[in-house]
Write a protein that holds these residues in place. Structure first.
Motif, PDB file in Angstrom:
ATOM      1  N   PHE A   7       0.837  -1.210   0.000  1.00 49.63           N
ATOM      2  CA  PHE A   7       0.000   0.000   0.000  1.00 49.63           C
ATOM      3  C   PHE A   7       0.869   1.256   0.000  1.00 49.63           C
ATOM      4  N   SER A   8       1.986   1.209   0.711  1.00 45.50           N
ATOM      5  CA  SER A   8       2.917   2.338   0.754  1.00 45.50           C
ATOM      6  C   SER A   8       3.461   2.642  -0.634  1.00 45.50           C
ATOM      7  N   ARG A   9       3.858   1.582  -1.373  1.00 49.59           N
ATOM      8  CA  ARG A   9       4.420   1.792  -2.705  1.00 49.59           C
ATOM      9  C   ARG A   9       3.381   2.356  -3.667  1.00 49.59           C
ATOM     10  N   LEU A  10       2.147   1.894  -3.532  1.00 50.12           N
ATOM     11  CA  LEU A  10       1.086   2.332  -4.438  1.00 50.12           C
ATOM     12  C   LEU A  10       0.662   3.779  -4.180  1.00 50.12           C
ATOM     13  N   THR A  11       0.756   4.226  -2.937  1.00 45.46           N
ATOM     14  CA  THR A  11       0.257   5.561  -2.573  1.00 45.46           C
ATOM     15  C   THR A  11       1.356   6.591  -2.373  1.00 45.46           C
TER      16      THR A  11
END
Length: 263
Positions: A7-11
């Motif tokens: 989720f961190s990489r996507l956002t």
């Protein structure tokens, strides 16, 4: 479900930031494993995270971010964002004015200030006057100007202001806003008065009033260099202002210091 790292990489929000937002109740994971504490997010939380990211880039306080993302009313959300953007624009204007002033102060080859010694005769004016705190000047000025515009049909000269020394020295002082008129009315706060004759050292400030202090300083330097002393409240004359031209670079304000020659 997405692990917190995914989720961190996507956002483009760090794991640390996501944890902080969770603790603040701003972006609560879709699931938290009770035994490991691992956080998992759903795909439909990506858009919410991106909105939060953009709002924080604009320095929207966390409490306001929460109100925006929790609001179900699009109009309310838009109003909350618009209010913050308006505050940012005010701060941006202040920053720009400070940059202009600083560049002018640090210019190694400044353009010499043009100063005129002027004998100003007495004049009949329509005026509004009061004792005002310096931090309330903008609101007082706007209200007084609106009253003068409504009360005076035919001006015989530009808008002017007289500012008591204590306004600058102590943060509160007597202020008068006035317009020349052949037959000044007595209506509400507007009343006729006669401005006394005065000798002035006059310089023209170009641009918005935010950095007029630089022109004040240059004029003061000129006054001292020419063995003159200030004798009375400062006068300002608004030759070109917001009502005349929306472009702040076109505004012109004459700053006049009552002076006398030192022996």
């Amino acid at each position: 479900m997405l692990a917190i790292g995914e989720f961190s990489r996507l956002t483009h929000l760090s794991v640390r930031t996501l944890r902080r937002y969770h603790e603040a109740g701003l972006l609560v994971p879709a699931a938290v494993d009770r035994s490991t504490g691992y956080r998992s997010y759903s795909g439909d939380q990506i858009a919410t995270a991106q909105v939060i990211h953009r709002l924080r880039e604009l320095d929207v306080p966390l409490a306001d971010v929460r109100r925006i993302i929790e609001s179900t009313d699009p109009g309310n959300r838009a109003a909350l964002v618009s209010d913050h953007l308006a505050r940012l624009e005010v701060e941006l204007d202040r920053t720009r004015a400070a940059v202009v002033s600083l560049r002018r102060l640090l210019d190694p080859d400044p353009v010499p200030l043009s100063v005129e010694l002027r004998a100003v005769p007495e004049a009949m004016v329509a005026a509004i006057e009061d004792d005002v705190d310096s931090d309330a000047m903008a609101a007082w000025f706007a209200g007084a100007l609106a009253e003068l515009d409504a009360a005076v049909d035919k001006r015989t000269g530009p808008l002017g202001g007289i500012y008591d020394n204590s306004l600058f020295e102590e943060g509160r002082g007597h202020v008068m806003l006035h317009v020349p008129a052949a037959d000044p009315p007595h209506l509400g706060r507007v009343h006729p008065t006669t401005l006394p004759a005065v000798e002035l050292a006059v310089a023209t400030h170009v641009g918005p009033h935010d950095h007029a202090d630089v022109t004040y300083g240059e004029l003061g330097t000129w006054v001292v260099a020419n063995a003159l002393a200030v004798a009375g409240p400062v006068r300002e004359t608004y030759l070109v202002g917001p009502a005349d031209d929306p472009d702040p670079s076109a505004w012109r304000t004459e700053i006049g210091w009552p002076i006398f020659r030192m022996s």
